[in-house]
Design a protein around this motif. Sequence first.
Motif, PDB file in Angstrom:
ATOM      1  N   TYR A 216      -0.299   4.241   6.250  1.00 14.23           N
ATOM      2  CA  TYR A 216      -0.627   3.342   5.141  1.00 14.23           C
ATOM      3  C   TYR A 216      -1.055   4.083   3.884  1.00 14.23           C
ATOM      4  N   THR A 217      -1.387   5.364   4.016  1.00 14.45           N
ATOM      5  CA  THR A 217      -1.916   6.102   2.863  1.00 14.45           C
ATOM      6  C   THR A 217      -1.040   7.281   2.446  1.00 14.45           C
ATOM      7  N   GLY A 218      -0.129   7.717   3.337  1.00 14.56           N
ATOM      8  CA  GLY A 218       0.682   8.895   3.057  1.00 14.56           C
ATOM      9  C   GLY A 218       1.856   8.602   2.142  1.00 14.56           C
ATOM     10  N   THR A 219       2.427   9.675   1.590  1.00 14.19           N
ATOM     11  CA  THR A 219       3.610   9.565   0.740  1.00 14.19           C
ATOM     12  C   THR A 219       4.847   9.948   1.554  1.00 14.19           C
ATOM     13  N   VAL A 220       6.015   9.662   1.000  1.00 15.70           N
ATOM     14  CA  VAL A 220       7.268  10.045   1.664  1.00 15.70           C
ATOM     15  C   VAL A 220       7.316  11.551   1.860  1.00 15.70           C
ATOM     16  N   LYS A 221       6.856  12.293   0.854  1.00 16.25           N
ATOM     17  CA  LYS A 221       6.866  13.755   0.932  1.00 16.25           C
ATOM     18  C   LYS A 221       5.965  14.252   2.057  1.00 16.25           C
ATOM     19  N   GLU A 222       4.790  13.622   2.202  1.00 17.57           N
ATOM     20  CA  GLU A 222       3.836  14.039   3.238  1.00 17.57           C
ATOM     21  C   GLU A 222       4.303  13.637   4.633  1.00 17.57           C
ATOM     22  N   LEU A 223       4.842  12.424   4.755  1.00 15.03           N
ATOM     23  CA  LEU A 223       5.179  11.867   6.067  1.00 15.03           C
ATOM     24  C   LEU A 223       6.607  12.177   6.510  1.00 15.03           C
ATOM     25  N   GLY A 224       7.477  12.485   5.547  1.00 15.38           N
ATOM     26  CA  GLY A 224       8.895  12.672   5.877  1.00 15.38           C
ATOM     27  C   GLY A 224       9.606  11.350   6.116  1.00 15.38           C
ATOM     28  N   LYS A 225       8.929  10.238   5.766  1.00 15.84           N
ATOM     29  CA  LYS A 225       9.487   8.883   5.909  1.00 15.84           C
ATOM     30  C   LYS A 225       8.666   7.954   5.034  1.00 15.84           C
ATOM     31  N   PRO A 226       9.162   6.746   4.723  1.00 18.34           N
ATOM     32  CA  PRO A 226       8.408   5.829   3.857  1.00 18.34           C
ATOM     33  C   PRO A 226       7.108   5.370   4.507  1.00 18.34           C
ATOM     34  N   ALA A 227       6.100   5.106   3.674  1.00 18.48           N
ATOM     35  CA  ALA A 227       4.841   4.546   4.188  1.00 18.48           C
ATOM     36  C   ALA A 227       5.109   3.168   4.782  1.00 18.48           C
ATOM     37  N   GLY A 228       4.299   2.815   5.779  1.00 22.10           N
ATOM     38  CA  GLY A 228       4.454   1.512   6.405  1.00 22.10           C
ATOM     39  C   GLY A 228       5.567   1.438   7.426  1.00 22.10           C
ATOM     40  N   GLY A 229       6.054   2.597   7.853  1.00 26.85           N
ATOM     41  CA  GLY A 229       7.151   2.628   8.822  1.00 26.85           C
ATOM     42  C   GLY A 229       6.811   1.940  10.124  1.00 26.85           C
ATOM     43  N   ASP A 230       5.559   2.090  10.571  1.00 24.22           N
ATOM     44  CA  ASP A 230       5.149   1.441  11.822  1.00 24.22           C
ATOM     45  C   ASP A 230       5.271  -0.070  11.709  1.00 24.22           C
ATOM     46  N   LEU A 231       4.807  -0.592  10.584  1.00 24.50           N
ATOM     47  CA  LEU A 231       4.833  -2.041  10.401  1.00 24.50           C
ATOM     48  C   LEU A 231       6.261  -2.567  10.309  1.00 24.50           C
ATOM     49  N   LEU A 232       7.137  -1.790   9.684  1.00 19.55           N
ATOM     50  CA  LEU A 232       8.545  -2.182   9.627  1.00 19.55           C
ATOM     51  C   LEU A 232       9.133  -2.347  11.020  1.00 19.55           C
ATOM     52  N   GLN A 233       8.620  -1.531  11.971  1.00 18.82           N
ATOM     53  CA  GLN A 233       9.089  -1.607  13.355  1.00 18.82           C
ATOM     54  C   GLN A 233       8.324  -2.659  14.158  1.00 18.82           C
ATOM     55  N   GLY A 234       7.359  -3.312  13.521  1.00 16.64           N
ATOM     56  CA  GLY A 234       6.582  -4.330  14.227  1.00 16.64           C
ATOM     57  C   GLY A 234       5.419  -3.773  15.018  1.00 16.64           C
ATOM     58  N   GLN A 270       3.190  -5.298   0.473  1.00 16.86           N
ATOM     59  CA  GLN A 270       2.181  -6.350   0.324  1.00 16.86           C
ATOM     60  C   GLN A 270       1.102  -6.220   1.408  1.00 16.86           C
ATOM     61  N   VAL A 271       1.535  -5.931   2.636  1.00 12.39           N
ATOM     62  CA  VAL A 271       0.571  -5.783   3.726  1.00 12.39           C
ATOM     63  C   VAL A 271      -0.277  -4.526   3.517  1.00 12.39           C
ATOM     64  N   ILE A 272       0.327  -3.442   3.041  1.00 11.25           N
ATOM     65  CA  ILE A 272      -0.433  -2.222   2.761  1.00 11.25           C
ATOM     66  C   ILE A 272      -1.551  -2.523   1.767  1.00 11.25           C
ATOM     67  N   SER A 273      -1.248  -3.313   0.768  1.00  7.65           N
ATOM     68  CA  SER A 273      -2.249  -3.687  -0.231  1.00  7.65           C
ATOM     69  C   SER A 273      -3.398  -4.475   0.407  1.00  7.65           C
ATOM     70  N   ILE A 274      -3.066  -5.393   1.312  1.00  7.13           N
ATOM     71  CA  ILE A 274      -4.094  -6.178   2.012  1.00  7.13           C
ATOM     72  C   ILE A 274      -4.952  -5.278   2.891  1.00  7.13           C
ATOM     73  N   VAL A 275      -4.303  -4.385   3.617  1.00  6.11           N
ATOM     74  CA  VAL A 275      -5.030  -3.473   4.516  1.00  6.11           C
ATOM     75  C   VAL A 275      -6.021  -2.633   3.726  1.00  6.11           C
ATOM     76  N   LYS A 276      -5.581  -2.101   2.606  1.00  9.62           N
ATOM     77  CA  LYS A 276      -6.455  -1.239   1.800  1.00  9.62           C
ATOM     78  C   LYS A 276      -7.621  -2.016   1.205  1.00  9.62           C
ATOM     79  N   SER A 277      -7.356  -3.221   0.704  1.00 14.08           N
ATOM     80  CA  SER A 277      -8.422  -4.009   0.073  1.00 14.08           C
ATOM     81  C   SER A 277      -9.413  -4.569   1.091  1.00 14.08           C
ATOM     82  N   SER A 278      -8.978  -4.697   2.354  1.00  8.34           N
ATOM     83  CA  SER A 278      -9.848  -5.284   3.390  1.00  8.34           C
ATOM     84  C   SER A 278     -10.825  -4.273   3.989  1.00  8.34           C
TER      85      SER A 278
END
Length: 323
Positions: A216-234, A270-278
């Motif tokens: 939820y906090t990493g960048t594509v460069k850091e992770l080697g994949k887009p942020a939120g990948g876990d959530l995309l997979q459910g 949108q979910v990343i934004s909710i997670v961070k603000s919560s």
Amino acid sequence: MKLKTIYASLKNDLSFIESELEQTVNAHHPVLRDASNHLLKAGGKRIRPVFVLLSGKFGDYNLVLMKNVAVALELIHMASLVHDDVIDDAEMRRGKKTIKAKWDNRVAMYTGDYIFARAIELVTELKEPSANTILSNAILEMSIGEIEQIKDQFNWDQNVRDYFRRIKRKTALLIATSCELGAVAAGASKAEQRHLKQFGYYVGMSYQITDDILDYTGTVKELGKPAGGDLLQGNITLPVLYAMNQDNKKHEIMDIFSKELNTSQEKVNQVISIVKSSGGIEFSQRISDRYLQKAFNELDQLPSQSARTSLRQIAEYIGKRKH
């Protein structure tokens, strides 16, 4: 502190392990050989072999014996990644194409099976009968963990206890097994084996929670994949589980995934934004830190030596890493 600095005392031994890894996956069949080498060359932190070697320092350290365990544990980890990528339909890992993307699903599955088989073959060379039982139990639990993860995809009714049970099987057990088998192979005392196993378990839990935070906090460069990948997979992880329990955010998150948005990434953002603000990130970090402290407590029960210092440094790195 960087891992390379922590690993300095094991530089020669790790070079030997890397060479053994290359030889072990060098199959006669060209497709298996190429696919296995593609995965190996993608790199990795080699956390599990390092835990094996450092745990062996508490007993009668013999690199010839230790290398079978170190290589086997890394191979099991590698094989699980290959299978994960098929299940997740992942195209990239560590910034490189996955085996299933470069070849296809069938090649990926058979490559994973081949790597698993080579790992088991190596451990059978150990004279200690309990080693095979320990490893078999770990693989069994890992398999259950993977099935549980598939079953819980987009299951918004799961709870934190389900999550902890899943990451124990998915990640923590293999790290605990690395520490335990390293101690077993070196003939460390039963008490030392027990403390090292528990240390590995607590570090493994922290490691996976940190992974889930970085998603939820990493960048594509850091992770080697887009942020939120876990959530995309459910895969609903601790930061989301915390957010869902705050101010009726559960229904808000579920609504996002039920809407017809332009892209799946738009939903994830949108979910990343909710997670961070919560406060989900901060809460998850606190839980990770608690597991690290438990790991340190286990280390305090072990004899004071350089290996214990290195284990502590690796655990600290795991809790603070950015990728």
